[in-house]
Motif scaffolding. Structure first.
Motif, PDB file in Angstrom:
ATOM      1  N   GLY A 153       0.814  -1.203   0.000  1.00 16.61           N
ATOM      2  CA  GLY A 153       0.000   0.000   0.000  1.00 16.61           C
ATOM      3  C   GLY A 153       0.847   1.251   0.000  1.00 16.61           C
ATOM      4  O   GLY A 153       2.059   1.209  -0.204  1.00 16.61           O
ATOM      5  N   SER A 154       0.202   2.375   0.261  1.00 19.93           N
ATOM      6  CA  SER A 154       0.925   3.645   0.228  1.00 19.93           C
ATOM      7  C   SER A 154       1.686   3.873   1.522  1.00 19.93           C
ATOM      8  O   SER A 154       1.376   3.291   2.568  1.00 19.93           O
ATOM      9  N   ILE A 190       3.493   6.900   7.690  1.00 22.43           N
ATOM     10  CA  ILE A 190       2.049   6.659   7.615  1.00 22.43           C
ATOM     11  C   ILE A 190       1.813   5.724   6.441  1.00 22.43           C
ATOM     12  O   ILE A 190       2.206   6.013   5.313  1.00 22.43           O
ATOM     13  N   ARG A 191       1.185   4.587   6.747  1.00 24.68           N
ATOM     14  CA  ARG A 191       0.939   3.566   5.741  1.00 24.68           C
ATOM     15  C   ARG A 191      -0.564   3.338   5.590  1.00 24.68           C
ATOM     16  O   ARG A 191      -1.288   3.363   6.582  1.00 24.68           O
ATOM     17  N   THR A 192      -1.010   3.104   4.359  1.00 26.90           N
ATOM     18  CA  THR A 192      -2.409   2.765   4.128  1.00 26.90           C
ATOM     19  C   THR A 192      -2.489   1.491   3.281  1.00 26.90           C
ATOM     20  O   THR A 192      -1.597   1.194   2.494  1.00 26.90           O
ATOM     21  N   SER A 193      -3.561   0.771   3.455  1.00 28.58           N
ATOM     22  CA  SER A 193      -3.773  -0.536   2.851  1.00 28.58           C
ATOM     23  C   SER A 193      -3.868  -0.474   1.334  1.00 28.58           C
ATOM     24  O   SER A 193      -4.497   0.431   0.772  1.00 28.58           O
ATOM     25  N   LEU A 229      -7.138   9.327   2.958  1.00 28.69           N
ATOM     26  CA  LEU A 229      -6.889   8.824   4.309  1.00 28.69           C
ATOM     27  C   LEU A 229      -5.549   9.343   4.834  1.00 28.69           C
ATOM     28  O   LEU A 229      -5.458   9.797   5.981  1.00 28.69           O
ATOM     29  N   THR A 230      -4.528   9.304   4.017  1.00 31.93           N
ATOM     30  CA  THR A 230      -3.217   9.816   4.427  1.00 31.93           C
ATOM     31  C   THR A 230      -3.307  11.293   4.792  1.00 31.93           C
ATOM     32  O   THR A 230      -2.786  11.715   5.832  1.00 31.93           O
ATOM     33  N   ALA A 263      -6.427   4.208  -4.870  1.00 31.70           N
ATOM     34  CA  ALA A 263      -5.409   5.258  -4.752  1.00 31.70           C
ATOM     35  C   ALA A 263      -6.013   6.535  -4.181  1.00 31.70           C
ATOM     36  O   ALA A 263      -5.410   7.182  -3.317  1.00 31.70           O
ATOM     37  N   SER A 264      -7.204   6.884  -4.622  1.00 33.02           N
ATOM     38  CA  SER A 264      -7.865   8.092  -4.109  1.00 33.02           C
ATOM     39  C   SER A 264      -8.183   7.958  -2.622  1.00 33.02           C
ATOM     40  O   SER A 264      -8.002   8.908  -1.854  1.00 33.02           O
TER      41      SER A 264
END
Length: 136
Positions: free
Chosen positions: A100-101, A110-113, A124-125, A118-119
């Motif tokens: 993820g990002s 900061i990591r997102t799933s 979320l970030t 992508a949006s």
């Protein structure tokens, strides 16, 4: 963002829209085994998100599910340690092992799933950064 404590990160994540559950890793359940080790993180806080179908994520607890459940904030002692982690994660971008990002903000990664679009990851970030950097 200079090495915030676990309680602060949990409080901030609790104010982010869409975050459902929050759990901090301990030395006993840290999946990466890096908590409080030299160069490792000083806190690792996982969260689930309403836009991730949790039945599609392997694991029984939020810690087991890891970043896939929604995301994670990793806190490091120095910006250099955070940047090293980000560089490591970037090596997997675009591969089957991409998680993820990820973005560095001060001493935090900061990591997102990757289960989010992508949006959704970008939004979320941005929301997490806004809460972590909000002035009292």
């Amino acid at each position: 963002m200079n090495n915030p404590d676990e309680a602060y990160v949990i409080d901030c994540l609790g104010r982010v829209a869409g975050v459902v559950d929050i759990a901090a890793a301990t030395e006993d359940n840290d999946p990466n085994g890096q908590l409080h080790k030299a160069g490792g993180y000083t806190a690792a806080v996982y969260f689930s998100h309403e836009n991730v179908n949790q039945s599609n994520v392997y694991g029984t607890s939020l810690i087991d599910k890891g970043t896939e459940a929604g995301g994670q904030v990793e806190v490091y002692a120095t910006p250099e340690d955070a940047q090293k982690r980000d560089t490591y994660l970037a090596a997997f971008d675009g591969s089957a092992f991409s998680s993820g990002s990820h973005v560095v903000v001060g001493t935090c990664v900061i990591r997102t799933s990757d289960q989010l679009t992508a949006s959704q990851q970008n939004e979320l970030t941005a929301n997490i950064i806004a809460e972590l950097t909000r002035l009292p």
